[in-house]
Write a protein that holds these residues in place. Structure first.
Motif, PDB file in Angstrom:
ATOM      1  N   ASN A  12       0.850  -1.224   0.025  1.00  0.00           N
ATOM      2  CA  ASN A  12      -0.065  -0.008   0.055  1.00  0.00           C
ATOM      3  C   ASN A  12       0.889   1.208  -0.187  1.00  0.00           C
ATOM      4  O   ASN A  12       1.387   1.582   0.979  1.00  0.00           O
ATOM      5  N   THR A  13       1.210   1.910  -0.958  1.00  0.00           N
ATOM      6  CA  THR A  13       1.919   3.023  -1.222  1.00  0.00           C
ATOM      7  C   THR A  13       1.092   4.049  -2.081  1.00  0.00           C
ATOM      8  O   THR A  13       0.465   3.861  -2.852  1.00  0.00           O
ATOM      9  N   TYR A  14       1.858   5.236  -2.114  1.00  0.00           N
ATOM     10  CA  TYR A  14       1.073   6.343  -3.215  1.00  0.00           C
ATOM     11  C   TYR A  14       1.156   5.752  -4.515  1.00  0.00           C
ATOM     12  O   TYR A  14       0.095   6.108  -5.026  1.00  0.00           O
ATOM     13  N   TYR A  15       2.127   5.153  -4.830  1.00  0.00           N
ATOM     14  CA  TYR A  15       2.019   4.528  -6.417  1.00  0.00           C
ATOM     15  C   TYR A  15       0.939   3.432  -6.755  1.00  0.00           C
ATOM     16  O   TYR A  15       0.421   3.476  -7.680  1.00  0.00           O
ATOM     17  N   TRP A  16       1.039   2.817  -5.492  1.00  0.00           N
ATOM     18  CA  TRP A  16      -0.322   1.857  -5.758  1.00  0.00           C
ATOM     19  C   TRP A  16      -1.609   2.627  -6.081  1.00  0.00           C
ATOM     20  O   TRP A  16      -2.400   2.089  -6.938  1.00  0.00           O
TER      21      TRP A  16
END
Length: 195
Positions: A12-16
């Protein structure tokens, strides 16, 4: 990649989330994949979904590198947190974003002009496959909206509340049988920033 199936796998990251919402807002069909799957299952889901692209995190790079030769149907392997230019089928997501920005700066409004059809197939989710091989579940924007509305039975919602509703990003928990993750973003305003 318009109307193509696009795998998203990673933490779960910004780019996801950038990838997920970019797909849902007009690019294609989102296929979120459990990051905990073994390589052979990741390969299986990519093949069974007929994915044209795979967006993956740096932590999944080794897994993707091991299976990519078995996936000739995939047009692009897009690495999150990378600005690598296109090299064969590989490209960094920062490069993809920069190219998109160039198009919009030049006046191309094709992406912003996409009209969302609430009944259009936009999500492909693979079940856990506890009794056999994982099954693909096809969902539309209306399905997602109905699940958001269902939350109101359990959570007091105020006019000032904002929701971020995403299909399960990490691929660990299930909610309502579909694996939706919900967050209420309270007291959100234009000055709020995310990192």
């Amino acid at each position: 990649l318009s109307n193509e199936r696009i795998i998203i796998i990673g933490e779960n990251t910004y780019y996801w989330y950038v990838s997920y919402f970019s797909i849902l807002c007009g690019v294609g069909i989102a296929v979120p994949v459990d990051k905990e799957l073994p390589n052979n299952e990741i390969e299986n889901v990519i093949k069974r979904s007929h994915a044209a692209a795979v967006i993956y995190s740096k932590k999944k790079k080794d897994a993707i590198d091991k299976i990519k030769d078995n996936l000739p149907m995939v047009k692009y392997f897009i690495e999150m947190n990378s600005d690598e230019p296109v090299q064969g089928r590989d490209v960094g997501i920062e490069n993809v974003i920069a190219e998109g920005k160039k198009l919009t700066d030049a006046g191309n409004t094709e992406y912003m002009d996409v009209e969302i059809d609430p009944e259009e197939f936009k999500f492909l989710i693979f079940t856990s496959g506890t009794t056999s091989q994982a099954k693909g579940v096809m969902l539309c924007h209306r399905n997602l909206a109905e699940n958001v509305n269902a939350v109101s039975k359990y959570v007091k919602i105020y006019e000032r509340d904002r929701f971020l509703c995403a299909l399960e990003a990490a691929g660990v928990d299930n909610w309502s049988g579909y694996g939706y993750a919900y967050e209420i973003l309270e007291e959100w305003d234009d000055e709020d920033k995310y990192e």
